[in-house]
Design an enzyme around this catalytic site. Sequence first.
Site, mmCIF file in Angstrom:
data_model
loop_
_atom_site.group_PDB
_atom_site.id
_atom_site.type_symbol
_atom_site.label_atom_id
_atom_site.label_comp_id
_atom_site.label_asym_id
_atom_site.label_seq_id
_atom_site.Cartn_x
_atom_site.Cartn_y
_atom_site.Cartn_z
ATOM 1 N N HIS A 47 -4.368 -2.550 -6.090
ATOM 2 C CA HIS A 47 -3.444 -1.441 -6.633
ATOM 3 C C HIS A 47 -4.518 -0.171 -7.112
ATOM 4 O O HIS A 47 -5.152 -1.001 -7.790
ATOM 5 C CB HIS A 47 -2.384 -2.241 -7.785
ATOM 6 C CG HIS A 47 -1.027 -2.754 -7.168
ATOM 7 N ND1 HIS A 47 0.315 -3.371 -8.259
ATOM 8 C CD2 HIS A 47 -0.755 -3.126 -5.664
ATOM 9 C CE1 HIS A 47 1.264 -3.678 -6.933
ATOM 10 N NE2 HIS A 47 0.484 -3.952 -5.553
ATOM 11 N N ASP A 82 0.788 -0.970 -0.245
ATOM 12 C CA ASP A 82 0.254 0.370 0.213
ATOM 13 C C ASP A 82 1.163 1.686 0.120
ATOM 14 O O ASP A 82 0.018 2.238 1.224
ATOM 15 C CB ASP A 82 -0.764 0.352 1.245
ATOM 16 C CG ASP A 82 -1.643 -1.266 1.593
ATOM 17 O OD1 ASP A 82 -2.447 -1.875 0.605
ATOM 18 O OD2 ASP A 82 -1.624 -1.724 2.804
#
Length: 336
Positions: free
Chosen positions: A43, A13
């Site tokens: 993503h 992340d």
Amino acid sequence: MTCHVLVGGFFGDEGKGKIVSYLAIKDEPVICVRAGVGTNAGHTVEYQGKTYKLRQISSGFIQKKAKILIGPGVLVNPDVLKKEVEETGVGERLKIDGQCAIIETKHIEEDRSSSFLKEKIGSTGSGCGPCNVERVMRKAKVAKDIPELAQYITDVPLEVNNAIDEGKHVIIEGTQGTFLSLYHGTYPFVTSKDTTASQACADVGVGPTKVDEVFIVFKAYTTRVGEGHLQGELSEEEAKKRGWFETATVTGRKRRAAPFNFELARRAVMLNGATQAAITKLDIVYPECTGARSIDKLPEEGLSFIRKVEETIKIPVNLIGTGPGALDIIDRRSEL
Ligand code: IMP
Ligand code: MG
């Protein structure tokens, strides 16, 4: 420009999706290939007014001239793949390797019902751990055994290596983050495979001599989902106050937040042999940086943070995220 590998420097992340999507537009690769574990990754790409949350397909799909591949080391969930093919409109450009292992319902059920994986480790419940177990046992199904995937199958290592040998540009997209690595992370609070650049190369069948640059992505603060130590962890209230509170792309869980960790960043650069860094979300920590497109537009606070990072990690911070969109970026490579 030939073969560039991109990995996460912290706990996932970091904003890899944004950086890959930018590089795909800017550097015009002929191939963007996904490495990494599998559908546990999420993503995010924001481009032309749309937001995509990708668990299988490379964030480089927005580059319409690129082939979009998935390497044999990556676990594939056919349902997730199908959904993303529809959402992205990637069409014929998508190909996957015949040796990608297949995540089945039983793997997801096992991941979600195991109190060890779900509660102690805080897995994403996407079935990746149990599928990798079966793969190691040599019992997992692979993509070439699944009729509904037949249209997508190709020899990914061959395609990638041919492109590199012809001097064409390829981006290998890693997933998760360095400290979620099964070998180098905060074991046992890690994912089910290594996540460093060497593993990303192995995932797609590219040898170490073929790699030109390793990009490592850090966020301007750290976050972590699931269990495991997070140095300097803030209370949820404090994270909210700073605007650092996030929820996870795959699971919707709260992300725990902490300040940028210089020591971990230094170690991550070492473990990945990184040659260039990207820092995302500088605008969240230093709101005056929002929308800046060149380094001389950064206010002193933001600039001194970038300098301090560079002094610590000893590689240049060449890409700096100053907003959510794929093109909200300072690209210092052109200044060199
Ligand atoms: P698993 O990979 O689903 O088995 O989860 C193991 C650990 O890695 C948990 O702490 C997850 O939250 C974390 N994890 C796995 N993939 C990602 C990712 O893409 N981003 C952030 N955390 C992840
Ligand atoms: Mg993510």
